[in-house]
Design a protein around this motif. Structure first.
Motif: not given
Length: 730
Positions: A19-20, A22-23, A26-27
């Motif tokens: 999931d990191i 995905r983060k 987004e950033l």
């Protein structure tokens, strides 16, 4: 805008950080930079830090080059490559990571980003450079065959121009950090690489010798090794074979792995390796330059230092080059804003000098400053020899000889000015001190070269035209010295050196505050430090003591139960797993119960006896898990024994016997033995049960046969005949 090519995408991402990613995506889409994030998770730091570019931002790519980047990940160096080359083709297996890369670097018109396996991409194109940054070690996971690394290297060589070069950044299987307590980078397992990857088949790194052999087998040439330090992920220095055993290789560095131990002083061992000319064999990482045929360069890079972990206006690089039998040193900006800083440095080095000391002045060529290479010994080299031979007086004499001419014209001055406080922060406790102006605060032993009757000083970067206390400059020099030679503290404590130069504890504390302000607030350096974690010390002596000393405890119940307050704790030495210890107990008549614990939080096997007055008996285990070879085996964290009634009234108890601590492997072995015994017992019982069942069935069968016989006509006739014969006989 960059081209995004999905023609070779299989539709499945074969690996991911979860999931990191995905983060991070987004950033990137929001245009957030790493420095804008408060307390980012380390994967975000790793993927987005500009420090990652240091792996190759110094490399002399030729003009108008074409570059194939294999395994570009989240684009840590893709943008930098785009700025160095005319064309970049970047290949990535994971679409999610490629999405991140595209989000970061879509502004580059010279970039084509392809999602897919490089082995499956059929493009008739050759490149000047092929770059693999932390990718080659995974070749076995995406390349088929019994020799995936050779096969993959041959494939890459086929995509290379005749005069092109493959650049592979990879960990060294024999890196010194793995000996000193770092886990293998890709699996997190300790000593896995040192043990030649035992049962691991999907990833592996190689030693220097193994890389050379691998290149030969693949029909290529290992042209050159570079040694990024501390490793290729976040390097700040690049060494080569000509410099790794001579220059400042081996300094302490930031650690980003929470599971990192420190088994011994890595810097001290590295110093020994340099003396043995073996530092290259044990370098933590390599950047390997591979060609189809051996190639020579007119200009050779021998050393690079990258001061990029600073504010933009202070980001500069240093490199040493050799050409036509001569060596030169170059200072150059790593950021547009750093050009002013270089100009100021160039100005001071031409005007500032002391008695018998002169700054080495350079020649300004475009944006760079070119200096002659100095081959003499540095003062640091001389100190290192004195440290090695334990010559305390010699060390002090060397430093005295540096400072005497440097501060010959020092005078009492009020240094507490706006200029001073802008650079070093507020002055809190110190009054007027002896000062110098202009002042170079970075005259460290590494920056001083020794001639017969004079010194030559390099690097006037931190020279200021306002009063600065001489003790502060001395303090910085000594701090740097002790940082470079950790073992110096044991031979000549730093506080003794401070006292020698009149530096009190209060001064040292104040200087520490000035230096911290200068580093963090003015230069804004060492920003990566906030992401580092401490290495965990591992004290072998303490561990050996723990192995050979038992932590035993006698618990006494005087009517209020067992408690820590009534515990009698002892550290008892073990000799060949045997022990004897004595407990002297006050008021034994008050004792209700006694309990003895042979260990704390340890698996163990015990056989324990007690002498209590005239009585002697073996103690009975309360919670042993099994018995093996006559020993009580405890596979729990709280082994316990109870005392018989005869011992409770004695004031002196002598305990003796055998005690062996069990590691996990030994404990599992005993469990396996016990399991086999239980299985044999169960099999035996099952066999008896089966025999009893078979016997009962046979008895029932025989009974039925007899019953059938008794009910048969023949049996009845025979019975009548038997009765008639008995009647006649009578």
């Amino acid at each position: 805008m960059a081209k995004y090519n999905l023609d070779f995408y299989s539709g499945e991402d074969l690996y991911s950080d979860g999931d990191i990613e995905r983060k991070i995506l987004e950033l990137v889409r929001q245009g957030v930079k790493l420095e804008d994030i408060d307390e980012p998770e380390f994967p975000i730091v790793y993927h987005l830090s500009k420090e990652r570019e240091n792996v190759l931002n110094w490399y002399p790519f030729k003009e108008k080059a074409s570059i194939l980047e294999v395994g570009s990940g989240c684009g840590a160096i893709t943008g930098m490559l785009c700025e160095k080359a005319d064309k970049v083709v970047s290949v990535e297996l994971s679409k999610r990571r490629a999405d991140i890369n595209y989000g970061r670097n879509k502004k580059y018109d010279n970039l084509e980003l392809i999602v897919g396996n490089i082995n499956d991409i059929q493009k008739e194109q050759v490149f000047d450079y092929i770059v693999l940054n932390g990718v080659f070690e995974y070749a076995a996971s995406f390349t088929n065959g019994d020799t995936p690394y050779e096969t993959f290297l041959r494939l890459l060589a086929g995509k290379l121009d005749a005069h092109g070069r493959i650049l592979i950044a990879i960990e060294n299987r024999l890196g010194i950090k793995y000996f000193t307590g770092a886990p293998e980078d890709h699996t997190g397992r300790f000593f896995l690489g040192l043990n030649d990857y035992e049962d691991e088949h999907n990833v592996r790194t190689f030693s220097k010798y193994e890389i050379v052999q691998l290149c030969e087998k693949a029909g290529t040439v290992c042209n050159k090794f570079y040694y990024p330090y501390p490793d290729y992920k976040f390097p700040n220095v690049i060494y080569t074979d000509s410099t790794i055993n001579k220059m400042g290789y081996g300094r302490d560095y930031y650690n980003y792995n929470e599971n990192r131990f420190l088994l011994y002083n890595e810097s001290a061992v590295t110093d020994s390796l340099k003396r043995e000319k073996a530092a290259d064999i044990f370098a933590n990482s390599f950047i390997v330059e591979i060609c189809r045929e051996a190639q020579e360069d007119e200009r050779k890079i021998e050393y690079v230092k990258l001061n990029s972990d600073r504010a933009d206006e202070f980001k500069i690089g240093t490199r040493i080059e050799s050409a036509a039998g001569e060596k030169f040193v170059y200072k150059y900006p790593l950021h547009e804003e750093a050009k002013v800083h270089l100009d100021r440095m160039h100005q001071y080095e031409q005007t500032v000098y002391y008695q018998n000391m002169r700054c080495v002045a350079g020649e300004k060529i475009k944006e760079e400053i070119k200096y002659p290479f100095i081959a003499e010994e540095t003062l640091n080299d001389k100190v290192a020899k004195a440290v090695f031979h334990g010559n305390k007086d010699g060390i002090m004499a060397l430093i005295d000889a540096l400072f005497e001419p440097m501060f010959a014209k020092a005078s009492i001055a009020d240094y507490r000015t706006k200029e001073f406080e802008m650079v070093f922060g507020k002055v809190n406790r110190l009054e007027e001190l002896e000062c110098v102006k202009p002042a170079n605060i970075d005259v460290t032993c590494e920056n001083v070269f020794c001639a017969e009757d004079s010194y030559r000083i390099i690097d006037s970067e931190w020279t200021f035209d306002f009063w600065i206390p001489k003790q502060f400059i001395i303090w910085r020099n000594l701090n740097e010295l002790y940082g470079s030679h950790k073992e110096l503290e044991f031979k000549l404590p730093k506080k003794d050196f401070f006292r020698h130069y009149g530096i009190s504890d209060i001064m040292a504390e104040e200087f520490e505050e000035w230096n911290r302000y200068f580093t963090l607030c003015y230069v804004k350096a060492n920003r990566m430090e906030q992401y580092s974690v401490s290495k965990k010390s591992f004290d072998f002596e303490k561990h050996i003591k723990r192995v050979h000393e038992a932590q035993m405890a006698l618990y006494i119940d005087r009517g209020q139960g067992y408690s820590e307050d009534t515990k009698m704790h002892k550290e008892v030495s073990l000799k060949d797993d045997t022990f004897e210890t004595v407990y002297e107990i006050e008021h034994p008549e008050e004792i209700r119960r006694l309990r003895w614990d042979p260990a704390e939080n340890r698996f163990c096997a015990c056989k324990v006896y007690v002498k209590a007055g005239q009585h002697e008996f073996r103690l009975k285990a309360v919670n042993a898990d099994l018995v093996s070879e006559g020993r009580d085996v405890f596979l729990n964290s709280d082994p316990q024994y109870e005392f018989p009634d005869e011992a409770k009234t004695e004031g002196k108890l002598v305990l003796y016997g055998t005690l062996q601590y069990l590691d996990d492997e030994a404990a599992l072995g005993l469990l396996q033995v016990q399991r086999e015994r239980w299985e044999k017992r169960e099999n035996y019982i099952s066999t008896i049960e089966d025999a009893v069942i078979a016997r009962d069935a046979e008895i029932q069968r025989l009974k039925q046969i007899i019953a059938d016989m008794e009910n048969s006509k023949g049996w009845k006739l025979l019975e009548k005949t038997r009765k008639i014969k008995q009647f006649i006989r009578r």
